[in-house]
Design a protein around this motif. Structure first.
Motif, PDB file in Angstrom:
ATOM      1  N   GLN A  57       0.850  -1.188   0.000  1.00 41.97           N
ATOM      2  CA  GLN A  57       0.000   0.000   0.000  1.00 41.97           C
ATOM      3  C   GLN A  57       0.888   1.240   0.000  1.00 41.97           C
ATOM      4  O   GLN A  57       1.280   1.749   1.059  1.00 41.97           O
ATOM      5  CB  GLN A  57      -0.931  -0.016   1.211  1.00 41.97           C
ATOM      6  N   SER A  98     -13.852   1.588  -5.705  1.00 43.54           N
ATOM      7  CA  SER A  98     -13.696   0.178  -5.344  1.00 43.54           C
ATOM      8  C   SER A  98     -15.018  -0.527  -5.600  1.00 43.54           C
ATOM      9  O   SER A  98     -16.009   0.107  -5.962  1.00 43.54           O
ATOM     10  CB  SER A  98     -13.298   0.024  -3.871  1.00 43.54           C
ATOM     11  N   ARG A 103      -9.739   3.531   0.384  1.00 43.77           N
ATOM     12  CA  ARG A 103      -8.837   3.308   1.518  1.00 43.77           C
ATOM     13  C   ARG A 103      -9.093   4.324   2.625  1.00 43.77           C
ATOM     14  O   ARG A 103      -9.143   3.978   3.813  1.00 43.77           O
ATOM     15  CB  ARG A 103      -7.387   3.408   1.046  1.00 43.77           C
ATOM     16  N   ARG A 148     -12.479   3.514   4.421  1.00 41.11           N
ATOM     17  CA  ARG A 148     -12.430   2.398   5.363  1.00 41.11           C
ATOM     18  C   ARG A 148     -11.655   2.774   6.620  1.00 41.11           C
ATOM     19  O   ARG A 148     -12.029   2.381   7.731  1.00 41.11           O
ATOM     20  CB  ARG A 148     -11.803   1.179   4.688  1.00 41.11           C
ATOM     21  N   ARG A 149     -10.567   3.538   6.449  1.00 44.67           N
ATOM     22  CA  ARG A 149      -9.813   3.963   7.632  1.00 44.67           C
ATOM     23  C   ARG A 149     -10.667   4.847   8.531  1.00 44.67           C
ATOM     24  O   ARG A 149     -10.621   4.729   9.766  1.00 44.67           O
ATOM     25  CB  ARG A 149      -8.535   4.696   7.208  1.00 44.67           C
TER      26      ARG A 149
END
Length: 457
Positions: free
Chosen positions: A232, A360, A420, A423-424
């Motif tokens: 990542q 996504s 990303r 989700r974090r």
């Protein structure tokens, strides 16, 4: 502080509108925590847009998932290994119905029942159904999707041929014997352009700007899986490395007539297609600039060129709409302003699930949101102080979820979310409030399938 309430009355249930992937995700999450609900679906079966028999669906015969099998699907319910890397619309429909059966979700759905209106009624929500009856619920989850209101631009002049929107397109055979112009180059536009290239007498694509075209496979691995397998990297490293890889694999796409992109890689919704370049290389389809005007059977372009056309197909997207509850959402650039893309900031216990633009696959994202939504509704009865903490976040928390990416300056991209980063931040919220994350095995299929809930009469 709110008091605990009995959930024996139908008026104390939650209402889920829609039985597509988002609505089914919410139903499974509610069932796990024992949050009573009723679910309404205007069609005769589950599946949403993936059911080609669902009136108004934009699905066409050649449509496949643009995210790959291993990175897609509901949480803890993987797609079968027998599926190809990019499943067809028929396989996705079957998978969605298998999911419904595995968790016993069908019993709580009232099919052939449209929701006509949702209105505030004191502390409750009044839901008017297609038969004129009215039910009251403590909360409403709007999960009816974003591809039901086709957007068709207007061009000066008059056209003597046929004009369609991609939402009405079904079969490549419809292009036989026609000179076809596709207007727009999103993922659907690119797919349909390939169908036209293989079946029409002549095929053209009109586009206003250049895009970064990402192949569906990189070194034989699905592109999204290839990205997920690697380290990542920060955006400042990932962008030049992946850009160099694309140039190595594809070369200079401008030699096929595609304009050079006016934005950097990842700054627009991913355009995944491997067939379009093939058809451009073989002259089966040709790129044209933006449409200037319509003139009988001829379409004129802004560069002064023109083509004789029989059929114009607009692959120009959709307006987001929640017609049964429109006035209760704060709309900005055609998008509802929702905390974490789901929680209404102004109206308590009114939610939108699936109203998200993200780079996504969507199904697992729905599950992460449904997990928060279910715990929030559960806490309103069993941990009201914790629910009240989240109430304050809904109103006052305004996170930036772009991940530092400067997305295109368009209505679609102004509300865009980087997966990303999203989700974090969901993990940050869960930790701050004290909620649990999704974990393998938490959705016990046997137990949930055995738990029956009837929709309210």
């Amino acid at each position: 502080m709110a008091s605990k309430r009995s959930r024996t009355s139908p008026q104390e249930r939650v209402c889920i509108v829609g039985a597509g992937p988002a609505g089914l995700s919410a139903a499974r999450a509610f069932k796990r925590l024992g949050v009573p609900y009723a679910q309404y679906e205007r069609h005769s079966d589950v599946g949403g847009i993936w059911d080609v028999d669902n009136p108004g669906t934009p699905m066409y015969e050649s449509a496949h998932f643009i995210s790959s099998r291993r990175t897609s699907g509901f949480f803890d319910f993987p797609m079968p290994d027998t599926f190809p890397d990019y499943p067809s619309n028929r396989q996705i429909l079957r998978y969605t119905r298998d999911f419904t059966a595995a968790y016993g979700l069908r019993e709580a759905i009232r099919f052939n029942t449209a929701v006509e209106a949702v209105e505030r009624a004191g502390d409750m929500w009044a839901v008017t159904l297609g038969d004129g009856s009215r039910q009251h619920y403590r909360a409403v989850v709007c999960a009816t999707g974003v591809t039901w209101a086709p957007r068709t631009p207007e061009h000066p002049g008059a056209f003597a041929g046929q004009i369609w929107h991609s939402s009405s397109y079904r079969s490549p055979l419809e292009f036989r014997g026609k000179r076809v112009l596709i207007v727009g180059l999103g993922n659907s536009g690119a797919d349909i352009a390939c169908d036209a290239a293989a079946n029409a007498d002549a095929a053209f694509v009109s586009i206003r700007r250049g895009y970064h075209l990402i192949p569906k496979h990189v070194f034989g691995v699905p592109s999204d899986e290839f990205g997920a397998r690697g380290p990542q990297l920060p955006l400042r490293l990932e962008r030049p490395l992946f850009g160099a890889l694309l140039r190595l694999l594809q070369g200079d796409l401008t030699r096929y007539g595609l304009p050079k992109p006016d934005h950097r890689l990842f700054e627009s919704h991913p355009l995944l297609n491997s067939q379009l370049i093939h058809h451009l290389q073989h002259g089966d389809v040709a790129i044209r600039p933006d449409v200037a005007s319509l003139d009988g059977s001829r379409v004129r372009f802004i560069d002064g060129g023109s083509e004789e056309i029989d059929l114009i197909l607009y692959a120009t997207g959709y307006d987001w709409a929640i017609p049964y509850a429109e006035r209760y959402f704060d709309w900005r650039d055609g998008r509802p302003d929702l905390y974490l893309t789901a929680f209404n900031r102004d109206h308590h216990n009114l939610f939108g699930l699936g109203y998200i633009e993200i780079n996504s696959s969507a199904y697992t994202v729905f599950d992460h949101i449904s997990n928060l939504l279910a715990q929030y509704l559960h806490d309103q009865d069993h941990a009201p102080a914790r629910a009240a903490r989240f109430d304050r976040m809904i109103v006052g928390d305004h996170p930036r979820l772009s991940g530092g990416i400067r997305f295109l300056d368009s209505a679609r991209h102004r509300s865009y979310v980087d997966a990303r980063t999203y989700r974090r931040y969901l993990a940050t919220v869960r930790k701050r409030i004290g909620w649990s994350d999704l974990t393998p095995g938490m959705f016990d299929r046997q137990r949930l399938a055995a738990t029956t809930q009837g929709a309210s009469a």
